[in-house]
Design a protein around this motif. Structure first.
Motif, mmCIF file in Angstrom:
data_model
loop_
_atom_site.group_PDB
_atom_site.id
_atom_site.type_symbol
_atom_site.label_atom_id
_atom_site.label_comp_id
_atom_site.label_asym_id
_atom_site.label_seq_id
_atom_site.Cartn_x
_atom_site.Cartn_y
_atom_site.Cartn_z
ATOM 1 N N ALA A 34 0.810 -1.253 -0.013
ATOM 2 C CA ALA A 34 -0.116 -0.067 0.027
ATOM 3 C C ALA A 34 0.770 1.240 0.028
ATOM 4 O O ALA A 34 0.610 2.224 -0.917
ATOM 5 C CB ALA A 34 -0.925 0.040 1.248
ATOM 6 N N ALA A 35 1.926 1.382 0.770
ATOM 7 C CA ALA A 35 2.818 2.442 0.966
ATOM 8 C C ALA A 35 3.603 2.656 -0.459
ATOM 9 O O ALA A 35 3.560 3.777 -1.045
ATOM 10 C CB ALA A 35 3.892 1.948 1.804
ATOM 11 N N GLN A 36 3.979 1.720 -1.157
ATOM 12 C CA GLN A 36 4.572 1.702 -2.423
ATOM 13 C C GLN A 36 3.448 2.135 -3.502
ATOM 14 O O GLN A 36 3.978 2.974 -4.419
ATOM 15 C CB GLN A 36 5.144 0.312 -3.121
ATOM 16 N N PHE A 37 2.232 1.607 -3.369
ATOM 17 C CA PHE A 37 1.207 2.063 -4.109
ATOM 18 C C PHE A 37 1.044 3.761 -4.126
ATOM 19 O O PHE A 37 0.870 4.423 -5.200
ATOM 20 C CB PHE A 37 -0.024 1.539 -3.982
ATOM 21 N N MET A 47 9.149 5.569 1.807
ATOM 22 C CA MET A 47 9.613 5.209 3.346
ATOM 23 C C MET A 47 8.735 6.098 4.194
ATOM 24 O O MET A 47 8.180 5.529 5.384
ATOM 25 C CB MET A 47 11.098 5.693 3.470
ATOM 26 N N LEU A 48 8.249 7.205 3.850
ATOM 27 C CA LEU A 48 7.497 8.011 4.895
ATOM 28 C C LEU A 48 6.063 7.608 4.990
ATOM 29 O O LEU A 48 5.594 7.327 5.975
ATOM 30 C CB LEU A 48 7.511 9.486 4.058
ATOM 31 N N VAL A 80 17.985 -8.182 6.599
ATOM 32 C CA VAL A 80 17.960 -8.775 5.316
ATOM 33 C C VAL A 80 18.261 -7.570 4.138
ATOM 34 O O VAL A 80 19.016 -7.741 3.295
ATOM 35 C CB VAL A 80 17.116 -9.873 4.860
ATOM 36 N N GLY A 81 17.296 -6.702 4.185
ATOM 37 C CA GLY A 81 17.270 -5.635 3.289
ATOM 38 C C GLY A 81 18.667 -4.773 3.400
ATOM 39 O O GLY A 81 19.047 -4.385 2.339
ATOM 40 N N LEU A 297 13.413 -3.494 3.096
ATOM 41 C CA LEU A 297 13.734 -2.356 3.899
ATOM 42 C C LEU A 297 12.237 -1.593 4.204
ATOM 43 O O LEU A 297 12.099 -1.130 5.149
ATOM 44 C CB LEU A 297 14.495 -1.357 3.389
ATOM 45 N N LEU A 298 11.490 -1.680 3.084
ATOM 46 C CA LEU A 298 10.207 -1.089 3.024
ATOM 47 C C LEU A 298 9.024 -1.710 4.293
ATOM 48 O O LEU A 298 8.544 -1.133 5.039
ATOM 49 C CB LEU A 298 9.380 -1.149 1.728
ATOM 50 N N ALA A 299 9.198 -3.179 4.066
ATOM 51 C CA ALA A 299 8.501 -3.996 5.212
ATOM 52 C C ALA A 299 8.981 -3.608 6.537
ATOM 53 O O ALA A 299 8.204 -3.873 7.608
ATOM 54 C CB ALA A 299 8.722 -5.538 4.545
ATOM 55 N N GLY A 300 10.278 -3.529 6.594
ATOM 56 C CA GLY A 300 11.024 -3.493 7.950
ATOM 57 C C GLY A 300 10.526 -2.182 8.649
ATOM 58 O O GLY A 300 10.311 -2.135 9.842
ATOM 59 N N ILE A 301 10.357 -1.155 7.811
ATOM 60 C CA ILE A 301 10.142 0.178 8.522
ATOM 61 C C ILE A 301 8.673 0.291 8.595
ATOM 62 O O ILE A 301 8.074 0.942 9.452
ATOM 63 C CB ILE A 301 10.583 1.270 7.462
ATOM 64 N N VAL A 302 7.795 -0.536 7.976
ATOM 65 C CA VAL A 302 6.454 -0.753 8.357
ATOM 66 C C VAL A 302 6.398 -1.400 9.602
ATOM 67 O O VAL A 302 5.759 -0.949 10.467
ATOM 68 C CB VAL A 302 5.510 -1.553 7.289
#
Length: 345
Positions: A34-37, A47-48, A80-81, A297-302
């Motif tokens: 959803a964030a990437q969308f 990231m924000l 991992v990211g 990294l995106l999933a990690g920050i979520v």
């Protein structure tokens, strides 16, 4: 039988570890998508968006079936990211940039971390926050913040400080992407100097690329190259932190084990960078690894966002905001002075 019940029956047959983690992993992945969308369709930094959406789903990390999976993503997937970032690095990048520019970048990183420690002391803030904010400003924004947080000794404020740092560097990167091209033009910097300025000061890779190519292709290519050199510095800085902090006595209220002498994700980063330098990793694999790193990294920050309440982030205080803004201005001034002495301006 309902769809939900059918799905639950299928996962009951899976290994116990998988059934324990999959609910949290699935919801984290969904929020990352959803964030990437939102980023792709509305131009907001991914990231924000990941961070803000994660904070909105904080309740999922408090209790229930998602807790274990969210914790897994905030630690293992995130590391991992960071490790996969090594596929972006090669010795050819270093050679192509030139010794004087590399020396400027290394000096800027060391000076910014030193400045952060001094400024934090003057503001009455702890060394953990100083190392976290200055390291993320000096190297590569949110990615560096997450890597550094993984080796810092933990205390009750660790997750709050990480969220604050990621949020701050992301917002500051976005502002810099808008303001720095105007500043570079007003100072009369040429394309190469502009690229060095953007790549050496803007925190996150996406904003570096956006700022650079908004000026010219040459500025964009130089900015991207310089930024990747800063990313290269992530491993030695994290390793240095890890070694130095092993000799620091445990502070009052500090919990958890000391970080290992050589974190596994740093070893993986270095190995992948070495393999990429020798041309062992095919281009298609390196590209896939880079994409996997971005999603991890995106999933990690979520997940990190989910584990931290917004109220605690707001409790960090105005002096912490002043600290990270001062560090950002410091590295910008340092790079501009260096560019002048290199003869680009």
């Amino acid at each position: 039988m309902s769809l939900a019940a059918s799905v639950q029956d299928r996962f009951r047959g899976m290994p116990s570890g998988f059934s324990k983690y999959w609910p949290g992993f699935a919801v984290t992945a969904a929020v990352a998508v959803a964030a990437q969308f939102l980023s792709d369709h509305y131009g907001a930094p991914a990231m924000l968006m990941a961070l803000l959406l994660g904070i909105a789903f904080h309740f999922l990390s408090e209790e229930g079936r998602c807790v274990a999976g969210i914790d897994f993503c905030s630690k293992k997937v995130l590391r991992v990211g960071v490790a996969l970032l090594g596929m972006r690095i090669s010795v050819d990048l270093l050679i192509g940039l030139g010794a004087s520019t590399i020396l400027l970048l290394v000096s800027a990183i060391v000076a910014t971390i030193g400045f952060g420690l001094l400024a934090a002391k003057l503001l009455g803030r702890g060394w953990r926050l100083a190392l976290l904010t200055s390291g993320s400003v000096a190297i590569c924004g949110a990615s560096a913040a997450m890597a550094i947080a993984a080796v810092l000794p933990k205390n009750e404020f660790s997750e709050r400080n990480l969220i604050f740092t990621v949020l701050s560097v992301t917002v500051l990167s976005t502002l810099a992407m808008i303001a720095y091209p105007i500043l570079a033009q007003s100072m009369g910097l040429d394309a190469r100097a502009t690229g060095i300025f953007f790549g050496g000061t803007i925190h996150d890779v996406a904003q570096v690329v956006g700022a650079g190519f908004s000026v010219s292709p040459e500025a964009g290519e130089t900015a991207t190259l310089v930024k990747l050199i800063r990313v290269t510095m992530l491993a030695p800085v994290v390793l240095t932190y890890s070694v130095v902090l092993r000799n620091v006595p445990q502070g009052e209220g500090e919990t958890g084990k000391r970080p290992p002498l050589l974190p596994g994700f740093v070893v993986a980063f270095l190995v992948l960078a070495a393999l990429n330098s020798f041309g062992v990793i095919p281009e298609a694999v390196a590209k896939a690894g880079s994409e996997a790193s971005r999603w991890a990294l995106l999933a990690g920050i979520v997940a990190v966002g989910m584990r931290t309440s917004l109220r605690r982030v707001l409790d960090v205080g105005g002096d912490a905001v002043a600290l990270i803004v001062a560090e950002t201005l410091f590295i910008a001034a340092f790079i501009l002075v260096g560019i002048h002495y290199l003869g680009h301006a």
